[in-house]
Design a protein around this motif. Structure first.
Motif, PDB file in Angstrom:
ATOM      1  N   PRO A  84      32.122  15.434  22.869  1.00 25.60           N
ATOM      2  CA  PRO A  84      30.664  15.630  22.860  1.00 25.60           C
ATOM      3  C   PRO A  84      30.048  15.763  24.253  1.00 25.60           C
ATOM      4  O   PRO A  84      28.938  16.286  24.387  1.00 25.60           O
ATOM      5  N   GLY A  85      30.774  15.330  25.270  1.00 26.28           N
ATOM      6  CA  GLY A  85      30.244  15.452  26.616  1.00 26.28           C
ATOM      7  C   GLY A  85      30.418  16.830  27.235  1.00 26.28           C
ATOM      8  O   GLY A  85      29.906  17.088  28.323  1.00 26.28           O
ATOM      9  N   VAL A  86      31.128  17.709  26.527  1.00 30.85           N
ATOM     10  CA  VAL A  86      31.352  19.065  27.022  1.00 30.85           C
ATOM     11  C   VAL A  86      30.201  19.964  26.572  1.00 30.85           C
ATOM     12  O   VAL A  86      29.924  20.084  25.381  1.00 30.85           O
ATOM     13  N   SER A  87      29.556  20.609  27.497  1.00 29.80           N
ATOM     14  CA  SER A  87      28.495  21.554  27.153  1.00 29.80           C
ATOM     15  C   SER A  87      29.106  22.815  26.556  1.00 29.80           C
ATOM     16  O   SER A  87      30.062  23.375  27.102  1.00 29.80           O
ATOM     17  N   VAL A  88      28.560  23.266  25.421  1.00 36.20           N
ATOM     18  CA  VAL A  88      29.005  24.524  24.813  1.00 36.20           C
ATOM     19  C   VAL A  88      27.912  25.586  24.950  1.00 36.20           C
ATOM     20  O   VAL A  88      27.815  26.515  24.157  1.00 36.20           O
ATOM     21  N   GLU A  89      27.114  25.440  25.976  1.00 36.69           N
ATOM     22  CA  GLU A  89      26.058  26.412  26.225  1.00 36.69           C
ATOM     23  C   GLU A  89      26.636  27.761  26.648  1.00 36.69           C
ATOM     24  O   GLU A  89      26.105  28.819  26.306  1.00 36.69           O
ATOM     25  N   SER A  90      27.769  27.728  27.375  1.00 41.91           N
ATOM     26  CA  SER A  90      28.402  28.963  27.849  1.00 41.91           C
ATOM     27  C   SER A  90      29.792  29.075  27.240  1.00 41.91           C
ATOM     28  O   SER A  90      30.751  28.448  27.723  1.00 41.91           O
ATOM     29  N   VAL A  91      29.889  29.864  26.163  1.00 47.41           N
ATOM     30  CA  VAL A  91      31.138  30.012  25.410  1.00 47.41           C
ATOM     31  C   VAL A  91      31.445  31.496  25.251  1.00 47.41           C
ATOM     32  O   VAL A  91      30.576  32.278  24.854  1.00 47.41           O
ATOM     33  N   VAL A  92      32.682  31.890  25.560  1.00 52.12           N
ATOM     34  CA  VAL A  92      33.106  33.291  25.421  1.00 52.12           C
ATOM     35  C   VAL A  92      34.042  33.401  24.224  1.00 52.12           C
ATOM     36  O   VAL A  92      35.162  32.879  24.252  1.00 52.12           O
ATOM     37  N   PRO A  93      33.613  34.060  23.134  1.00 52.44           N
ATOM     38  CA  PRO A  93      34.469  34.197  21.953  1.00 52.44           C
ATOM     39  C   PRO A  93      35.434  35.381  22.094  1.00 52.44           C
ATOM     40  O   PRO A  93      35.155  36.349  22.816  1.00 52.44           O
ATOM     41  N   TRP A  94      36.547  35.306  21.375  1.00 54.58           N
ATOM     42  CA  TRP A  94      37.562  36.367  21.429  1.00 54.58           C
ATOM     43  C   TRP A  94      38.375  36.336  20.138  1.00 54.58           C
ATOM     44  O   TRP A  94      38.501  35.295  19.488  1.00 54.58           O
ATOM     45  N   ALA A  95      38.926  37.488  19.770  1.00 52.94           N
ATOM     46  CA  ALA A  95      39.854  37.574  18.645  1.00 52.94           C
ATOM     47  C   ALA A  95      40.971  38.538  18.999  1.00 52.94           C
ATOM     48  O   ALA A  95      40.739  39.558  19.659  1.00 52.94           O
TER      49      ALA A  95
END
Length: 416
Positions: A352-363
C-alpha cells in the motif's frame, strides 16, 4: 540500427529479434556463422521480449499439463479478471491446440523435470554473454519467493518441489515468519512458501537490445522494419522473400533458423513443417517509483503469488514490474483495462505504500506449444531449423536453447 540484407552463400538467416532470436544469432556467431537477423519492428525486443515479468525462474518450470489447470480454467471461464481466461469463441486452431494439450498430460512429470534442467543450464550462458559484452540489464540476484495462501496450494507446491529437486534445483520451504524476513515490504501474511536463492531477475528488453548491439559489433546484420513474405526450401539452401526499406527483395541463404514467436506457425507452414504454436497473452504493469516512500515500500525479492498467478521483479531503484495472467484469445494484442486492474489492485493490497499514480501497462503474446516444451530441432528439409515455442519461459530458457541450436547447426555443418 537497420540495414538491407546482403545475402551470400555463407550466411544464416535468423527470423525474429526477440530474446530467442538474438541469443540464437549470438551463439551462431560463436561457431563462426555469419548471421542476418530479420524482424518486422524498428528495434529488437519489441513484442514478447519487451516488458515481461522479468523472472529467470527455474522455480517456475512446472508445465501446465495437469488436471488441476484444466479444472481451474473451466471454473474461471466466466470471470473477466481470472488468472487464466479462455475466449470460448469458435477457433479450430485453439480447440485443436487444447486437444493436444490434454494429450500431453501423461508427460507432465518428465517435461517438468526436463524444463528445470534446461532452466538451470541456461543461467550460465545468459550471464556469460552479459559479462562478455558488458550488458547492464538491471540484474538482481536476490532469489525468487513463491508464496501460498492455503493448504491445498502449499501441498501441491510441495509435490512440485520434489520434481524440481529431481531436476537439480535447490528450492527450500519457508514458513510465514521466514517469508516476512526475506521480504519485509510484504504487508500481508502468507501460510508458507518456497524460496529459490539461485533464481534472479532482470530487464529482458535491456538485455536483448544490448546483445543485439553486440551481434552487430561482431559483424551480424540486423534487418529491422523487414517483413518476411515467403520462404522456400531449395536444394542448395533456403530462399527468403521480404519487404523492407527498399521494397520487395529476395535472397538465398545457406540455412534459416525460425525464432519467430507466435509467427513461427505460419513461417513453418511455408517451409513444409508444422509447429503448433498458440499465442497466449500475458499482461504486465511497470510501476514507476517516483519518491523515497514508494521506493522503500516496493519489494526487492522477486515474488510469485500462486493464488493470483502474479509475478514481480524490481528493475532498479525506480521501477517495479508486476505481471501475470494467461489469456487464450488468438493473436489479439489489445491491452484490456479489466486485465490490468487486478495487477494494480494486487499492488495496492500487498504494497500500500507504493504509489500507482504512474503505471505503464503492456500485453504480449507468449508462443506456447501444447506440451509446454520449446521446439529446438531441424525442419523436414535441409538447412531449416527451429528455436521457438518457449511459452512463459522464453526469458528463462532462451540462452540454453540458443546454445543447443548452434550446436545442432555445427553438427550438421560438419556432417555429424
Amino acid at each position: 540500427m537497420s540495414q538491407t540484407a546482403e545475402t551470400s552463400s555463407s550466411r544464416t538467416a535468423v527470423i525474429g529479434a526477440g530474446i530467442t532470436g538474438i541469443t540464437t544469432a549470438y551463439q551462431l556467431q560463436e561457431i563462426g556463422e555469419n548471421v542476418v537477423v530479420f524482424d518486422r519492428h524498428p528495434y529488437a525486443a519489441m513484442e514478447t521480449s519487451y516488458a515481461n515479468g522479468g523472472q529467470l525462474s527455474a522455480s517456475n518450470a512446472e508445465v501446465w499439463n495437469q488436471a488441476g489447470t484444466v479444472v481451474k480454467g473451466l471454473k474461471w471461464m466466466l470471470r473477466r479478471d481470472a488468472p487464466l481466461l479462455v475466449n470460448p469463441g469458435p477457433s479450430w486452431h485453439k480447440y485443436s491446440w487444447f486437444a493436444e494439450f490434454l494429450a500431453a498430460l501423461p508427460s507432465y512429470r518428465d517435461n517438468t523435470i526436463a524444463t528445470t534442467r534446461l532452466a538451470i543450464a541456461a543461467r550460465r550462458h545468459l550471464l556469460d554473454m552479459a559479462d562478455r559484452e558488458g550488458i547492464d540489464f538491471a540484474l538482481e540476484q536476490r532469489g525468487i519467493l513463491h508464496i501460498y495462501r492455503d493448504v491445498p496450494a502449499l501441498t501441491h507446491a510441495t509435490r512440485v518441489n520434489a520434481l524440481l529437486r529431481e531436476g537439480g534445483l535447490d528450492r527450500r520451504p519457508v514458513d510465514a515468519d521466514e517469508i516476512q524476513a526475506l521480504e519485509p515490504a510484504l504487508q500481508q501474511r502468507f501460510l508458507g512458501g518456497f524460496y529459490t536463492p539461485s533464481d534472479f531477475t532482470g530487464d529482458i528488453h535491456l538485455y536483448t537490445t544490448g546483445l543485439a548491439q553486440a551481434v552487430a559489433r561482431r559483424g551480424g546484420q540486423l534487418c529491422f522494419e523487414t517483413v518476411i513474405t515467403g520462404l522456400k526450401p531449395r536444394r542448395d539452401g533456403v530462399e527468403l522473400r521480404w519487404r523492407g526499406a527498399v521494397g520487395e527483395e529476395e535472397g538465398r541463404f545457406d540455412r534459416v533458423v525460425v525464432c519467430g514467436g507466435v509467427g513461427s506457425r505460419w513461417l513453418a507452414s511455408q517451409l513444409g513443417d508444422r509447429v503448433n504454436v498458440y499465442p497466449v497473452k500475458g499482461y504486465s504493469i511497470t510501476v514507476n517509483l517516483p519518491d523515497a516512500e514508494s521506493q522503500q515500500a516496493a519489494p526487492w525479492v522477486s515474488l510469485l503469488d500462486d493464488a493470483t498467478k502474479i509475478v514481480t521483479s524490481r528493475l532498479g531503484v525506480g521501477r517495479f514490474r508486476i505481471a501475470g495472467t494467461a489469456e487464450y484469445n488468438g493473436e489479439n494484442r489489445d491491452i484490456r483495462a479489466d486485465r490490468i486492474a487486478p495487477l494494480i489492485r494486487w499492488c495496492r493490497t500487498l504494497f500500500p505504500g507504493v504509489s500507482v499514480e504512474s503505471v505503464v501497462p503492456w500485453a504480449g503474446l507468449r508462443p506456447m506449444m501444447p506440451d509446454m516444451m520449446p521446439r529446438v530441432q531441424p525442419g523436414g528439409r535441409a538447412g531449416v531449423y527451429y528455436n521457438t515455442g518457449h511459452g512463459h519461459l522464453g526469458w528463462t530458457l532462451s540462452a540454453m536453447t540458443a546454445w543447443m541450436t548452434a550446436q545442432l547447426v555445427a553438427a550438421h555443418r560438419e556432417g555429424r
